[in-house]
Design a protein around this motif. Structure first.
Motif, PDB file in Angstrom:
ATOM      1  N   MET A 162       2.410   0.210 -17.109  1.00 56.22           N
ATOM      2  CA  MET A 162       3.736  -1.091 -17.287  1.00 56.22           C
ATOM      3  C   MET A 162       4.261  -0.794 -16.360  1.00 56.22           C
ATOM      4  SD  MET A 162       4.545  -0.551 -20.840  1.00 56.22           S
ATOM      5  CE  MET A 162       6.115  -1.273 -20.440  1.00 56.22           C
ATOM      6  N   PRO A 163       4.877  -1.941 -15.333  1.00 56.45           N
ATOM      7  CA  PRO A 163       5.032  -2.399 -14.271  1.00 56.45           C
ATOM      8  C   PRO A 163       6.459  -1.366 -13.846  1.00 56.45           C
ATOM      9  CG  PRO A 163       5.461  -4.172 -15.410  1.00 56.45           C
ATOM     10  CD  PRO A 163       5.224  -2.894 -16.501  1.00 56.45           C
ATOM     11  N   TYR A 164       6.787  -1.044 -14.388  1.00 60.48           N
ATOM     12  CA  TYR A 164       7.648   0.645 -13.568  1.00 60.48           C
ATOM     13  C   TYR A 164       7.072   1.727 -13.351  1.00 60.48           C
ATOM     14  CZ  TYR A 164       7.593   3.787 -18.015  1.00 60.48           C
ATOM     15  OH  TYR A 164       7.010   4.174 -19.191  1.00 60.48           O
ATOM     16  N   GLU A 165       5.972   2.128 -14.107  1.00 64.65           N
ATOM     17  CA  GLU A 165       4.849   3.086 -13.497  1.00 64.65           C
ATOM     18  C   GLU A 165       4.582   3.150 -11.905  1.00 64.65           C
ATOM     19  OE1 GLU A 165       2.553   5.249 -16.611  1.00 64.65           O
ATOM     20  OE2 GLU A 165       3.320   3.260 -17.453  1.00 64.65           O
ATOM     21  N   PHE A 166       3.778   1.306 -12.141  1.00 65.28           N
ATOM     22  CA  PHE A 166       3.384   0.870 -10.312  1.00 65.28           C
ATOM     23  C   PHE A 166       4.840   0.552  -9.432  1.00 65.28           C
ATOM     24  CE2 PHE A 166       0.605  -1.255 -13.128  1.00 65.28           C
ATOM     25  CZ  PHE A 166      -0.495  -0.431 -12.904  1.00 65.28           C
ATOM     26  N   THR A 171       7.446   3.290  -4.885  1.00 64.91           N
ATOM     27  CA  THR A 171       8.694   3.712  -3.880  1.00 64.91           C
ATOM     28  C   THR A 171       7.870   5.703  -3.313  1.00 64.91           C
ATOM     29  OG1 THR A 171       9.464   4.235  -6.284  1.00 64.91           O
ATOM     30  CG2 THR A 171       9.865   1.867  -4.696  1.00 64.91           C
ATOM     31  N   GLU A 172       7.483   5.975  -4.267  1.00 65.08           N
ATOM     32  CA  GLU A 172       7.351   7.718  -4.190  1.00 65.08           C
ATOM     33  C   GLU A 172       6.297   8.062  -3.203  1.00 65.08           C
ATOM     34  OE1 GLU A 172       7.098   8.392  -8.004  1.00 65.08           O
ATOM     35  OE2 GLU A 172       8.522   8.502  -8.466  1.00 65.08           O
ATOM     36  N   SER A 173       5.077   7.290  -3.603  1.00 62.63           N
ATOM     37  CA  SER A 173       3.544   7.944  -2.884  1.00 62.63           C
ATOM     38  C   SER A 173       2.579   6.877  -1.646  1.00 62.63           C
ATOM     39  CB  SER A 173       3.029   7.487  -3.689  1.00 62.63           C
ATOM     40  OG  SER A 173       3.066   8.187  -4.978  1.00 62.63           O
ATOM     41  N   SER A 178       7.934  -0.465  -0.714  1.00 58.94           N
ATOM     42  CA  SER A 178       8.951  -0.750  -2.221  1.00 58.94           C
ATOM     43  C   SER A 178       8.597  -1.959  -2.901  1.00 58.94           C
ATOM     44  CB  SER A 178      10.788  -0.961  -0.781  1.00 58.94           C
ATOM     45  OG  SER A 178      11.392  -0.223  -0.686  1.00 58.94           O
ATOM     46  N   ALA A 179       8.878  -1.738  -3.936  1.00 52.55           N
ATOM     47  CA  ALA A 179       9.142  -2.684  -4.815  1.00 52.55           C
ATOM     48  C   ALA A 179      10.190  -2.539  -5.980  1.00 52.55           C
ATOM     49  CB  ALA A 179       7.704  -1.892  -5.655  1.00 52.55           C
ATOM     50  N   LEU A 180      10.272  -3.868  -6.862  1.00 54.63           N
ATOM     51  CA  LEU A 180      11.307  -3.852  -7.486  1.00 54.63           C
ATOM     52  C   LEU A 180      10.540  -5.376  -8.200  1.00 54.63           C
ATOM     53  CD1 LEU A 180      12.595  -7.275  -7.021  1.00 54.63           C
ATOM     54  CD2 LEU A 180      14.033  -6.637  -5.147  1.00 54.63           C
TER      55      LEU A 180
END
Length: 309
Positions: A162-166, A171-173, A178-180
């Motif tokens: 899913m997009p939120y997983e990317f 953002t974490e790795s 950053s990504a939105l």
């Protein structure tokens, strides 16, 4: 004779155990797992072809009810004005003169340089890792699809990311990045972002031949890196089709496939340039506004579009 048969069975069992052990060696597993899944899918389609999904008219009332309920849930309640005590005068609003803002016209042609094309081939459903890898290497990241893939698809059975997983992975790795994600996009917001120097990953669908050779609908990510108003095309980096690099897609075709995912798009950018991204987004900078807008667009299109649109 019996002893010979037992030895043969033991030999076969030993070979099978050895084969399984070799298969799960990481270098071998990464190369064979997707091929085995591909073969399994081909066999499944051959024995049990998927039936066409049909939309029944009786389902429309259920959809309308869900849309109406969701719109009501998203509505912001209007605050009730509280009367002032009689000893406090009612303030008179002061109107300040304001100038008329004229939006800066966008250039009619933008092609972003510095794209390092990657495809998804020889991997199982690596559309997402390949697209988001390109979105990161555009900004100088040193990884590739095989760095992102194992992190977001640790299980070979994971058919989709899913997009939120990317977004979370980035953002974490990925330090400094950053990504939105926003819903309800349109051609203008994509062009504003690209003109500002920020390529976009859209989630869309299209009809093409899948791994089994069957012509069918597929969900797909599409890294979008340019546009040309004169030809009415986006320049995209398609990880699945061949050739996929700098592939041109007409605006109408792009919108038709994009509609399937409520015009969802993702922007990947250096964290210290977030203000520029938000400025290019305009009203889409407000995620709540974007969600409401996406719902309104979906409701309007469900009433106005016909056929396979």
């Amino acid at each position: 004779m019996r002893n010979k048969s037992i030895r043969i069975l033991i030999g076969i069992a030993a070979v099978l155990v050895l084969a399984v052990g070799i298969y799960y060696l990481p270098p071998v597993h990464s190369r064979l797992a997707w091929r085995i899944d591909d073969l399994r899918t081909r066999i499944k389609y051959a024995l049990n072809p998927p039936e066409q999904a049909l939309f029944l008219p009786t389902q429309q009332a259920q959809i309308d009810a869900l849309v109406t309920a969701t719109l009501r849930a998203l509505e912001t309640p209007t605050p009730t004005a509280m009367p002032l005590p009689p000893d406090i005068p009612t303030p008179t609003p002061t109107v300040s003169p304001t100038g008329t803002m004229t939006p800066t016209p966008l250039p009619t042609y933008v092609i972003l340089p510095g794209v390092q094309y990657e495809d998804q081939h020889n991997r199982w459903n690596y559309c997402g890792p390949a697209n988001f890898s390109m979105a990161l290497t555009f900004w100088g990241w040193k990884g590739n699809r095989d760095v992102i893939g194992p992190a977001v698809k640790p299980n070979d059975k994971d058919k989709n990311v899913m997009p939120y997983e990317f977004r979370d992975y980035i953002t974490e790795s990925v330090p400094g990045m950053s990504a939105l994600i926003r819903m309800g996009g349109d051609l203008e917001v994509l062009k504003r972002l690209i003109a500002a120097g920020f390529p976009v990953v859209a989630e869309k669908g299209y009809y093409t031949y899948d791994y089994t050779g069957k012509y069918s609908w597929l969900g797909h990510y599409l890294f979008t890196t340019g546009y040309d108003d004169a030809q009415e095309i986006f320049v995209t980096q398609d990880t699945y089709l061949r050739p996929g690099e700098d592939r041109q897609v007409k605006y109408d075709e792009y919108l038709e496939g994009w509609r399937a995912f409520n015009y969802l798009f993702a922007v990947i950018y250096p964290t210290d340039r977030e203000a520029e991204v938000l400025a290019a987004l305009g009203p889409y900078a407000d995620e709540t506004w974007a969600d409401k807008h996406a719902l309104q667009v979906a409701q309007q299109e469900s009433q106005s579009l016909t056929g396979n649109q």
